[in-house]
Design a protein around this motif. Sequence first.
Motif, PDB file in Angstrom:
ATOM      1  N   MET A   1       0.808  -1.158  -0.167  1.00 45.02           N
ATOM      2  CA  MET A   1      -0.007  -0.093   0.036  1.00 45.02           C
ATOM      3  C   MET A   1       0.891   1.160   0.045  1.00 45.02           C
ATOM      4  O   MET A   1       1.526   1.465   1.076  1.00 45.02           O
ATOM      5  N   SER A   2       0.976   1.908  -1.031  1.00 46.27           N
ATOM      6  CA  SER A   2       1.620   3.397  -1.337  1.00 46.27           C
ATOM      7  C   SER A   2       2.379   3.666  -0.149  1.00 46.27           C
ATOM      8  O   SER A   2       3.020   3.424   0.647  1.00 46.27           O
ATOM      9  N   ASP A   3       2.245   5.169   0.229  1.00 49.99           N
ATOM     10  CA  ASP A   3       2.901   5.660   0.934  1.00 49.99           C
ATOM     11  C   ASP A   3       2.057   5.887   2.537  1.00 49.99           C
ATOM     12  O   ASP A   3       2.294   6.846   3.302  1.00 49.99           O
ATOM     13  N   LEU A   4       1.009   5.154   2.801  1.00 46.30           N
ATOM     14  CA  LEU A   4       0.203   5.102   3.872  1.00 46.30           C
ATOM     15  C   LEU A   4       0.440   4.262   4.841  1.00 46.30           C
ATOM     16  O   LEU A   4      -0.030   2.980   4.616  1.00 46.30           O
ATOM     17  N   GLN A   5       1.018   4.379   5.985  1.00 41.74           N
ATOM     18  CA  GLN A   5       1.225   3.422   6.948  1.00 41.74           C
ATOM     19  C   GLN A   5       0.947   4.003   8.385  1.00 41.74           C
ATOM     20  O   GLN A   5       0.391   3.708   9.151  1.00 41.74           O
ATOM     21  N   LEU A 129     -16.423   5.523  10.641  1.00 44.28           N
ATOM     22  CA  LEU A 129     -15.906   6.067   9.161  1.00 44.28           C
ATOM     23  C   LEU A 129     -14.307   5.661   9.245  1.00 44.28           C
ATOM     24  O   LEU A 129     -13.649   5.408   8.408  1.00 44.28           O
ATOM     25  N   ARG A 130     -13.910   5.735  10.686  1.00 44.01           N
ATOM     26  CA  ARG A 130     -12.471   5.491  10.870  1.00 44.01           C
ATOM     27  C   ARG A 130     -12.095   4.020  10.515  1.00 44.01           C
ATOM     28  O   ARG A 130     -11.216   3.722   9.942  1.00 44.01           O
ATOM     29  N   SER A 131     -12.983   3.067  10.938  1.00 41.98           N
ATOM     30  CA  SER A 131     -12.659   1.697  10.509  1.00 41.98           C
ATOM     31  C   SER A 131     -12.800   1.616   8.930  1.00 41.98           C
ATOM     32  O   SER A 131     -12.288   0.774   8.598  1.00 41.98           O
ATOM     33  N   VAL A 132     -13.808   2.305   8.271  1.00 41.85           N
ATOM     34  CA  VAL A 132     -14.001   2.102   6.739  1.00 41.85           C
ATOM     35  C   VAL A 132     -12.647   2.584   6.275  1.00 41.85           C
ATOM     36  O   VAL A 132     -12.032   1.929   5.470  1.00 41.85           O
ATOM     37  N   GLU A 138      -5.812  -0.528   4.650  1.00 42.12           N
ATOM     38  CA  GLU A 138      -5.201  -1.714   4.990  1.00 42.12           C
ATOM     39  C   GLU A 138      -4.164  -1.487   6.305  1.00 42.12           C
ATOM     40  O   GLU A 138      -3.008  -1.805   6.079  1.00 42.12           O
ATOM     41  N   VAL A 139      -4.547  -0.872   7.008  1.00 43.50           N
ATOM     42  CA  VAL A 139      -4.010  -0.376   8.313  1.00 43.50           C
ATOM     43  C   VAL A 139      -4.388  -1.135   9.421  1.00 43.50           C
ATOM     44  O   VAL A 139      -5.620  -1.451   9.419  1.00 43.50           O
ATOM     45  N   GLU A 140      -3.571  -1.343  10.257  1.00 42.93           N
ATOM     46  CA  GLU A 140      -4.147  -1.869  11.743  1.00 42.93           C
ATOM     47  C   GLU A 140      -5.294  -0.990  12.146  1.00 42.93           C
ATOM     48  O   GLU A 140      -5.395   0.200  12.272  1.00 42.93           O
ATOM     49  N   PRO A 141      -6.223  -1.852  12.813  1.00 44.30           N
ATOM     50  CA  PRO A 141      -7.707  -1.018  13.507  1.00 44.30           C
ATOM     51  C   PRO A 141      -6.920  -0.363  14.618  1.00 44.30           C
ATOM     52  O   PRO A 141      -6.070  -0.792  15.354  1.00 44.30           O
TER      53      PRO A 141
END
Length: 628
Positions: A1-5, A129-132, A138-141
């Motif tokens: 997943m790109s630059d989002l972690q 919305l946060r969980s959406v 695809e980051v940790e809940p």
Amino acid sequence: MSDLQSNDLIIGIDLGTTHSLVGVVDSGFPILLADSDGRRLTPSVVHYPVNGEVIVGTPAARMRAVAPGRTVASVKRLMGRRRGDLEASDLDDLGFSVKSGDGDWAEIAVDKNTRLKPEEVSADILRHLRSVAESALEVEPGSIQRAVITVPAYFNDGQRNATKRAGELAGLKVERILNEPTAAALAFGLDKLDENARVAVYDFGGGTFDLSILEMRDGVFQVIATDGDTRLGGDDIDAALANFFRETLDLPDNLSLEQQATLLAESRRTKEALSHAESVVIRLPFFHEGKSWERVVSRDEFEKVARPIIDRTRPHCLRALGAAGLIDSTGSGPGLNPVVSGLDRVILVGGSSRIPMVRELVERTFGMTPDLSQHPDEAVALGAAIQAGILCGRVRNVVLLDVTPLSLGIETFGGLMNVIIPRNTTIPAKAGELFTNAVANQEMMLVRVLQGEREMAKDNWELGQVEVAFSPGPKGSARVGVQFSIDENGILNVLTRDTATGRDQVLEIRDAAVDVDDEQVEAMISESVDHAFDDMNERIWTEAKLKSDELLPAVDRALAAAGDALNEAELATIREAADAVRAAVEVPSRDAARLKKANQALDEATEALAAIIVERAMEKALGSSLGE
Ligand code: ADP
Ligand code: MG
């Protein structure tokens, strides 16, 4: 997943009366995130079952017909408001009961024992919305902890604070409460308009109509006028259409709550379809006592029903325009339309703005074609995402024209990139450096103009090259100045000058310096990050190697000149140190740290020798001057 972690991620949220959306900036672009069913719009509805977990969104909206008392919709109307200040119109058709809590703040009673504050209900929507967002990215809940949330421009402090509290209850740090019209203007890119530009934001949603006039001052939007109706929206059109069907289809009077809800939902579906289609069939199969109904509805028929409601937005537009001083009182346009002057743009926001008749009304009222470049019901959320992106530094390449997207420089000794104008420098810009010849008797120097973020010249892009000729001399005797200047049109001029002769050469590089494809910029930057360690090692190695290449022959010369002044032990130390450098240079793995250390040791070992050479040189100089 790109630059989002990482947890530095900030999401943007449009917390709407009817729908809510969540977005984020990914690789420089704002995107809205969809739930597992592919829906980006989440109905702002929360169902509180007798037992079990809270239900949010589409499944909750379905529960409205079945269990209205336990299903909270339009909670935004109650945010930060006292029970006593609510009007009958705020409360009718809510379907659940609103009570007076501490300090008379409005509270929702879903049953005898359960009272909820409006911000608690909003918090349930925000959590959803946060969980959406977390699943879409695809980051940790639980890893997303920061948000930008939008509110209507007319929201007072209390309503804004309640919204902020809702965020905190959901475990989100609210980095900014952003006005909805401002967010929309950002999404439409209106922040790129000139200073003092004025824009009207026409926001026709499900249950509210807002008109805001913004002015750009000092690079930020300020709300200069607002008007609207908090009880006017698409819901009213649905209700009017449902009545139209009751009459024209001759539906029975005694409809159950569920049947009323079905009729309303069918009316809404018909309305939305008529924004694209010229006619639509409304179907009510086995609707009442086994009987079915069906009818074709044309756009014309729909417009007759909707017109009185849509027309109600007009006086608000005129009032806001008047308040902002944008109506030219000396003349009047065609029909009853005023002459609007000094307005640069009008944008459409809110799902109901998708209705063609709304677009016509806006065009007539404002005397200009509205900007249709964004989806009206997504603009606020997109703007919130952009603001969030700006706050966490993810929107870097949005403004490409006035900064250098990548570093500019030239190749120097050993194939290294020597940056002259770093990336993200505002243009126009000018910078230069002085270079010298690396070897004796060199007659020319090749200046290779490079663009990129990598440490080694070969990994960057070459924009052009010039040969600079100079008269041969010992190493370091030539002086070549290289100056880069980029003008406001993004044209790069590379000036080279041999300082001995003053001879100038100019290389002009058009466009390339500033005009780089966004994707290429992203690729270059991510490559430079990926290779940062290797690149750094390569640079240190190259620099160390240049130093060894200088040091070893210098030591040999010094030993020949003054070796006789040292004892065997001292000579052995120097030879060992020199061998260590030679050995380090030979190591195929290019151990930069080892070579650097060896250079240093050799430097230290030859200190005494260097001192003797200096001494002898001085004696010689003194002796010869005495001798004269
Ligand atoms: P809010 O900001 O108040 O939450 P939205 O901007 O989501 O509201 O607008 C919701 C309204 O937009 C609803 O009344 C919905 O029926 C209406 N709407 C959505 N799509 C269309 C469409 N294609 N044509 C007409 N109305 C639409
Ligand atoms: Mg809205």
